[in-house]
Motif scaffolding. Sequence first.
Motif, PDB file in Angstrom:
ATOM      1  N   ARG A 189      20.106 -10.391 -29.812  1.00 18.50           N
ATOM      2  CA  ARG A 189      20.224 -10.291 -28.358  1.00 18.50           C
ATOM      3  C   ARG A 189      21.613  -9.808 -27.948  1.00 18.50           C
ATOM      4  N   VAL A 190      22.638 -10.257 -28.676  1.00 19.96           N
ATOM      5  CA  VAL A 190      24.005  -9.798 -28.384  1.00 19.96           C
ATOM      6  C   VAL A 190      24.071  -8.291 -28.591  1.00 19.96           C
ATOM      7  N   HIS A 191      23.420  -7.833 -29.619  1.00 16.78           N
ATOM      8  CA  HIS A 191      23.446  -6.413 -29.929  1.00 16.78           C
ATOM      9  C   HIS A 191      22.782  -5.602 -28.815  1.00 16.78           C
ATOM     10  N   GLU A 192      21.623  -6.095 -28.360  1.00 14.89           N
ATOM     11  CA  GLU A 192      20.924  -5.428 -27.249  1.00 14.89           C
ATOM     12  C   GLU A 192      21.807  -5.371 -26.007  1.00 14.89           C
ATOM     13  N   LEU A 193      22.408  -6.527 -25.723  1.00 16.04           N
ATOM     14  CA  LEU A 193      23.262  -6.637 -24.533  1.00 16.04           C
ATOM     15  C   LEU A 193      24.396  -5.611 -24.598  1.00 16.04           C
ATOM     16  N   ALA A 194      25.019  -5.530 -25.771  1.00 18.21           N
ATOM     17  CA  ALA A 194      26.155  -4.617 -25.941  1.00 18.21           C
ATOM     18  C   ALA A 194      25.711  -3.176 -25.737  1.00 18.21           C
ATOM     19  N   ALA A 195      24.499  -2.848 -26.243  1.00 21.34           N
ATOM     20  CA  ALA A 195      24.004  -1.486 -26.106  1.00 21.34           C
ATOM     21  C   ALA A 195      23.745  -1.180 -24.618  1.00 21.34           C
ATOM     22  N   ARG A 196      23.163  -2.168 -23.920  1.00 22.88           N
ATOM     23  CA  ARG A 196      22.847  -1.981 -22.518  1.00 22.88           C
ATOM     24  C   ARG A 196      24.117  -1.784 -21.696  1.00 22.88           C
ATOM     25  N   GLU A 197      25.120  -2.612 -21.984  1.00 24.34           N
ATOM     26  CA  GLU A 197      26.356  -2.574 -21.190  1.00 24.34           C
ATOM     27  C   GLU A 197      27.339  -1.547 -21.715  1.00 24.34           C
ATOM     28  N   LYS A 198      26.978  -0.873 -22.780  1.00 25.26           N
ATOM     29  CA  LYS A 198      27.835   0.171 -23.393  1.00 25.26           C
ATOM     30  C   LYS A 198      29.207  -0.369 -23.816  1.00 25.26           C
ATOM     31  N   TRP A 199      29.192  -1.576 -24.416  1.00 27.03           N
ATOM     32  CA  TRP A 199      30.436  -2.061 -25.012  1.00 27.03           C
ATOM     33  C   TRP A 199      30.643  -1.324 -26.306  1.00 27.03           C
ATOM     34  N   LYS A 200      31.918  -1.125 -26.626  1.00 25.57           N
ATOM     35  CA  LYS A 200      32.206  -0.469 -27.901  1.00 25.57           C
ATOM     36  C   LYS A 200      32.379  -1.564 -28.959  1.00 25.57           C
ATOM     37  N   LEU A 201      31.242  -1.971 -29.548  1.00 26.85           N
ATOM     38  CA  LEU A 201      31.281  -3.057 -30.530  1.00 26.85           C
ATOM     39  C   LEU A 201      31.925  -2.577 -31.831  1.00 26.85           C
ATOM     40  N   VAL A 202      32.916  -3.274 -32.308  1.00 29.19           N
ATOM     41  CA  VAL A 202      33.472  -2.907 -33.622  1.00 29.19           C
ATOM     42  C   VAL A 202      33.077  -3.918 -34.692  1.00 29.19           C
ATOM     43  N   GLU A 203      32.622  -5.086 -34.244  1.00 26.44           N
ATOM     44  CA  GLU A 203      32.214  -6.081 -35.243  1.00 26.44           C
ATOM     45  C   GLU A 203      31.206  -7.020 -34.617  1.00 26.44           C
ATOM     46  N   LEU A 204      30.184  -7.312 -35.416  1.00 29.09           N
ATOM     47  CA  LEU A 204      29.220  -8.327 -34.983  1.00 29.09           C
ATOM     48  C   LEU A 204      28.694  -8.973 -36.250  1.00 29.09           C
ATOM     49  N   ARG A 205      29.029 -10.245 -36.465  1.00 29.73           N
ATOM     50  CA  ARG A 205      28.570 -10.867 -37.706  1.00 29.73           C
ATOM     51  C   ARG A 205      28.267 -12.350 -37.519  1.00 29.73           C
ATOM     52  N   ILE A 206      27.427 -12.836 -38.410  1.00 31.10           N
ATOM     53  CA  ILE A 206      27.125 -14.264 -38.414  1.00 31.10           C
ATOM     54  C   ILE A 206      27.994 -14.911 -39.477  1.00 31.10           C
ATOM     55  N   GLU A 207      28.749 -15.930 -39.096  1.00 27.81           N
ATOM     56  CA  GLU A 207      29.610 -16.607 -40.068  1.00 27.81           C
ATOM     57  C   GLU A 207      28.763 -17.319 -41.115  1.00 27.81           C
ATOM     58  N   GLU A 208      29.181 -17.186 -42.374  1.00 26.87           N
ATOM     59  CA  GLU A 208      28.395 -17.776 -43.461  1.00 26.87           C
ATOM     60  C   GLU A 208      28.685 -19.257 -43.658  1.00 26.87           C
ATOM     61  N   GLY A 209      29.806 -19.678 -43.196  1.00 32.42           N
ATOM     62  CA  GLY A 209      30.209 -21.050 -43.517  1.00 32.42           C
ATOM     63  C   GLY A 209      30.946 -21.015 -44.830  1.00 32.42           C
ATOM     64  N   ARG A 210      31.991 -21.803 -44.940  1.00 37.24           N
ATOM     65  CA  ARG A 210      32.773 -21.727 -46.174  1.00 37.24           C
ATOM     66  C   ARG A 210      32.717 -23.045 -46.919  1.00 37.24           C
ATOM     67  N   LEU A 211      32.626 -22.926 -48.233  1.00 33.01           N
ATOM     68  CA  LEU A 211      32.543 -24.101 -49.075  1.00 33.01           C
ATOM     69  C   LEU A 211      33.781 -24.981 -48.888  1.00 33.01           C
ATOM     70  N   ASP A 212      34.915 -24.316 -48.664  1.00 33.01           N
ATOM     71  CA  ASP A 212      36.164 -25.051 -48.407  1.00 33.01           C
ATOM     72  C   ASP A 212      35.987 -26.049 -47.283  1.00 33.01           C
ATOM     73  N   ASP A 213      35.356 -25.550 -46.197  1.00 32.21           N
ATOM     74  CA  ASP A 213      35.205 -26.404 -45.012  1.00 32.21           C
ATOM     75  C   ASP A 213      34.279 -27.573 -45.303  1.00 32.21           C
ATOM     76  N   VAL A 214      33.192 -27.280 -46.038  1.00 31.79           N
ATOM     77  CA  VAL A 214      32.268 -28.353 -46.395  1.00 31.79           C
ATOM     78  C   VAL A 214      33.005 -29.377 -47.230  1.00 31.79           C
ATOM     79  N   PHE A 215      33.722 -28.875 -48.227  1.00 30.41           N
ATOM     80  CA  PHE A 215      34.450 -29.739 -49.138  1.00 30.41           C
ATOM     81  C   PHE A 215      35.423 -30.620 -48.365  1.00 30.41           C
ATOM     82  N   ARG A 216      36.157 -29.983 -47.465  1.00 30.15           N
ATOM     83  CA  ARG A 216      37.169 -30.743 -46.714  1.00 30.15           C
ATOM     84  C   ARG A 216      36.527 -31.752 -45.789  1.00 30.15           C
ATOM     85  N   SER A 217      35.495 -31.327 -45.093  1.00 28.87           N
ATOM     86  CA  SER A 217      34.928 -32.252 -44.108  1.00 28.87           C
ATOM     87  C   SER A 217      34.240 -33.430 -44.806  1.00 28.87           C
TER      88      SER A 217
END
Lengths: 247, 319
Positions: free
Chosen positions: B279-307
């Motif tokens: 949906r973010v991608h559609e929105l950006a196309a509609r509004e003609k934003w110049k998207l340079v990056e769009l990604r889903i964070e994977e989560g880091r093992l470090d964070d799991v380990f620490r938490s």
Amino acid sequence: MSCCGNIWSIAKRELSGTVSSPVAYVFVVIFLLLSSFFTFMIGGFFERGQASLVSFFGWHPWLYLFLVPAVGMRMWAEERRSGTIELLLTLPITTWQAIAGKFLAYLVIIAVALLLTFPVWITVNYLGAPDNGVIFAGYIGSLLLGASYLAVTSFTSALTRNQVVSFILAVVICLFLILCGWPPVLNLLSRAVSQGFVDLVASFSFMTHFENVQRGVLDLRDIVFFVSVIVFFLFATHAVLRARRAG
Amino acid sequence: MISVKNLKKVFGTKAAVDGVSFNVGKGEILGFLGPNGAGKSTTMRIVTGFLPPTSGEARVGEFDVEEQPVEAKRLIGYLPENAPCYSDMTVSGFLGFCGEARGLRGTKLKDAVDRAIATCFLEPVVHQSIDTLSKGYRHRTCLAQSILHDPPVLVLDEPTDGLDPNQKHEVRSLIRRMGKDKAIIFSTHILEEVEAVCTRAIIIDRGRIVANGAPEELKARAAGAGTIVLRAADRGGAALRPFLEKLEGCSAVEVIAEQPAALRLRPKDAASAEALAARVHELAAREKWKLVELRIEEGRLDDVFRSITLPDSAPGKES
């Protein structure tokens, strides 16, 4: 078969480790030098005018007292300090095989040192006509005595990761086992406790039993005594190794 | 191949291992994670039969390690922590001894030693005394000892500790390769290693297992997992924010940087992250934003380990 194979593998490794370090050579050389010195210079070998090796064997309990703990003190202490005990005891061998293998390796060194005293035997045979049976019994007794000291050292070495501590403990225990048959100590003791107890203490002395053997009497009781001491202290080694791991 | 049930080990009054259970099958590589002193090494020492457990049982193959130690140990190759070796021996002498103690003789022994030397790249130091070796070589010598008899079970305590990056890489690929037909447990402090090598990971803390799963599953538990990051070159962050907040399935929007715009969107639940990203991608196309990056964070093992292993720190804190 595989049991003996395992013991032999351990013994071989231990020997190769000892032979590549100066420990074994120092032990053998010092033993030979001191035993000859004591026999001929202090023991009065010539003055005695007898074709016997009493003045030779008589010094062995005292020579072994320092030399055997010195050569054997690294037996377990070093394994523990360097962490190799973890390798050794996770090999598919039993703790008993490891104990026996190590014990055997150091016993070989003592035996080699004893064998290399053959010039003394040649000398006495050249000078007179000694009873070689008595001398043979003396050698057997001396080896048993050394093996007993070694078993004590195995025990004290398992107690600690510090070789010096292991050495001192072994010397103290062996010294006790020598002195508890010594008349001045027994006299002192007899003032405090009953005669029966004094005899009991005296019967635990290396000296009482070694003197018998030295005289050429290979009595079964003396052999049983030395073997029991060896077995007892090897059992104690096993118990200590187990207890240290049980936490 | 390895089955551990309710293992407990008490030293004095301190429980080093407190009710640990897990199974490792053939073809599995289990990564053991945890802070120092969490009980990783103690668990491994029990599995290899070096330490007896206070209670519980460990089985290797069909053998109970306590009751049939010799049979169980035959199946195991073990690399202890800090890779102890008999420093007065040469590399080939040491490996020869280990092979002999494992019942190899004659040409079988020689082949096994040669193979282990080749696998662990020890050729240049074969006849050198171990106390003259560098730490990396010493470590690999001990590793060679553990794989000498081609055991079906491998227990490796920090196998890449003290190695340089190239050697680390080699050891990792070695473990991956061997993992195909062996059951392997290995402990490490390096989290990327777990992702790179393990089929499953266990996080252990204060003697208890606090997480157990495939590395991907564990990563999904990270606080940052599933958030969407987008960057647009031609807009300000504050300007984009109202648009994004109105999107269906979006629970929060955070501006990371204003110019050029960088924002982070938190979906209502992690499973809907992909739909939201679309949906973010559609929105950006509609509004003609110049998207340079769009990604889903994977989560880091470090964070799991620490938490998981730092109970005092606020969970969800991001670095």
